[in-house]
Write a protein that holds these residues in place. Structure first.
Motif, PDB file in Angstrom:
ATOM      1  N   GLN A  49      75.352  58.701  -4.398  1.00 32.05           N
ATOM      2  CA  GLN A  49      74.524  59.415  -5.534  1.00 32.05           C
ATOM      3  C   GLN A  49      75.149  60.571  -5.692  1.00 32.05           C
ATOM      4  O   GLN A  49      74.748  61.286  -7.124  1.00 32.05           O
ATOM      5  CB  GLN A  49      73.211  60.259  -4.101  1.00 32.05           C
ATOM      6  N   ALA A  50      76.150  60.921  -5.143  1.00 29.07           N
ATOM      7  CA  ALA A  50      76.799  61.990  -5.513  1.00 29.07           C
ATOM      8  C   ALA A  50      78.094  61.879  -6.451  1.00 29.07           C
ATOM      9  O   ALA A  50      77.985  60.540  -7.301  1.00 29.07           O
ATOM     10  CB  ALA A  50      78.134  62.486  -4.273  1.00 29.07           C
ATOM     11  N   GLU A  51      79.196  62.002  -7.474  1.00 29.95           N
ATOM     12  CA  GLU A  51      79.524  62.394  -7.981  1.00 29.95           C
ATOM     13  C   GLU A  51      80.885  61.778  -7.836  1.00 29.95           C
ATOM     14  O   GLU A  51      81.448  61.950  -6.929  1.00 29.95           O
ATOM     15  CB  GLU A  51      80.471  63.372  -9.058  1.00 29.95           C
ATOM     16  N   VAL A 109      83.658  63.312  -6.013  1.00 30.00           N
ATOM     17  CA  VAL A 109      82.904  63.830  -4.859  1.00 30.00           C
ATOM     18  C   VAL A 109      83.131  63.242  -3.359  1.00 30.00           C
ATOM     19  O   VAL A 109      83.626  63.192  -2.052  1.00 30.00           O
ATOM     20  CB  VAL A 109      81.893  64.715  -4.583  1.00 30.00           C
ATOM     21  N   ILE A 144      76.187  60.693   0.404  1.00 27.49           N
ATOM     22  CA  ILE A 144      77.140  60.486  -0.426  1.00 27.49           C
ATOM     23  C   ILE A 144      76.682  59.192  -1.131  1.00 27.49           C
ATOM     24  O   ILE A 144      76.234  58.786  -2.035  1.00 27.49           O
ATOM     25  CB  ILE A 144      78.248  59.500   0.621  1.00 27.49           C
TER      26      ILE A 144
END
Length: 335
Positions: free
Chosen positions: A71-73, A76, A331
């Protein structure tokens, strides 16, 4: 079941990168007996976090894996993994420090010994090295020699002997890798072959995956390819496990090879409770996004009560911790 908390260590592989590949090409197709089923892949594709037990090869082994789409960059996620203190068990980290390969013993001089650590060393002094602790026959002999040379052996002397042992184990592992991990003497005569335990599960994925080779060469064979330099770091830790102080030695390895990235954490020594532990986490580009695959193995020193029940409970707890690690940080999965 003794309480413990797991920090992720995952193993992943990649089909040739550069072309868009599917989740199946990483998790199903390369394996005769995949960790993840085709049904699992469909759940991952829907955005679920999927965990699965890893078949044990030894009675005292715990193993689980997790896979999900991010989900996150990207950066990150890497910060999250790289920032994790490299401890794989323990409800509480009492202290930790970095080990400098150029001066291992000095790095270990900061090893913290609180009241309970002192009590643990008193057990060594009273009952002899190896009593309920993880030492090789040679290390037990070192404690015995200390006692013979100093009948009034005290905590400071026992601590110095312990630091010598930790320094020796660290130096051997840094130099020669898995095969240098000394066995633990059990029951006065038999040995637990810790190096064999670690090596059995150091590579869950096929060797022919070329993107994985630079990481595998450093992680499994202790060889470093000239074109891909891994980032290695070593740590000592004092942990609170099941209300007992435990000292651990840990190695963290990170490799980036084009689009493939992996981080591994291997706890190659515990003074008690566990024999060893290792985990790997890797990020892989697929046509559905960025795939995180992760696997963790731990070896318990003994089971009290029903081994089958304790193993089942421990495996479920391990899988649960892997799931929480990626979900709680946002995440992967649905928050």
């Amino acid at each position: 079941m003794k309480k413990f908390v797991i920090a992720v260590m995952a193993l992943t592989v990649a089909a040739p990168l550069g072309a868009q590949t599917t989740i199946e090409s990483f998790l199903v197709e390369p394996f005769a007996a995949p960790l993840f089923s085709k049904k699992d892949v469909q759940k991952i594709r829907r955005g679920d976090v999927v965990t699965t037990p890893i078949k044990k090869t030894r009675e005292r082994q715990l193993g689980a894996a997790v896979a999900c789409l991010l989900q996150a960059e990207h950066d990150v996620v890497l910060r999250d993994f790289l920032a994790v203190i490299p401890v794989t068990v323990g409800s509480d980290v009492l202290a930790h420090g970095v080990i400098d390969p150029t001066d291992i013993r000095k790095s270990l001089s900061g090893l913290s010994l609180g009241d309970r650590e002192v009590a643990e060393l008193e057990r060594v002094i009273e009952f002899g090295g190896g009593y309920g602790l993880n030492f090789s026959a040679e290390e037990i002999a070192a404690f015995d020699a200390s006692r013979q040379n100093r009948p009034d052996l005290g905590i400071a002397d026992a601590r110095d002997t312990l630091i010598d042992i930790l320094a020796g184990r660290t130096d051997a592992y840094m130099t020669s890798g898995i095969d240098a991990v000394a066995p633990y003497r059990r029951n006065g005569t038999s040995d637990n072959d810790i190096a064999a335990e670690i090596r059995e599960n150091a590579e869950v994925f096929p060797k022919q995956i070329r993107q994985f080779l630079p990481f595998r060469n450093a992680w499994v064979e202790n060889n470093v390819a000239a074109t891909v330099k891994p980032d290695s770091a070593y740590y000592w830790l004092t942990l609170d496990i099941d209300k007992r102080p435990v000292v651990a030695l840990s190695h963290r390895l990170y490799v980036k090879n084009g689009e493939f990235e992996a981080i591994g954490i291997r706890d190659f020594y515990f003074t008690s409770f566990f024999d060893a532990g290792q985990s790997i986490a890797a990020l892989l580009p697929v046509e559905e996004g960025l795939l995180l695959v992760s696997a963790a193995h731990f070896w318990v020193d003994f089971w009290s009560g029903s081994a089958k029940l304790k193993h089942s409970m421990g495996t479920r707890m391990l899988a649960k911790q892997l799931r929480h690690l990626v979900q709680d940080k946002g995440i992967c999965g649905k928050r």
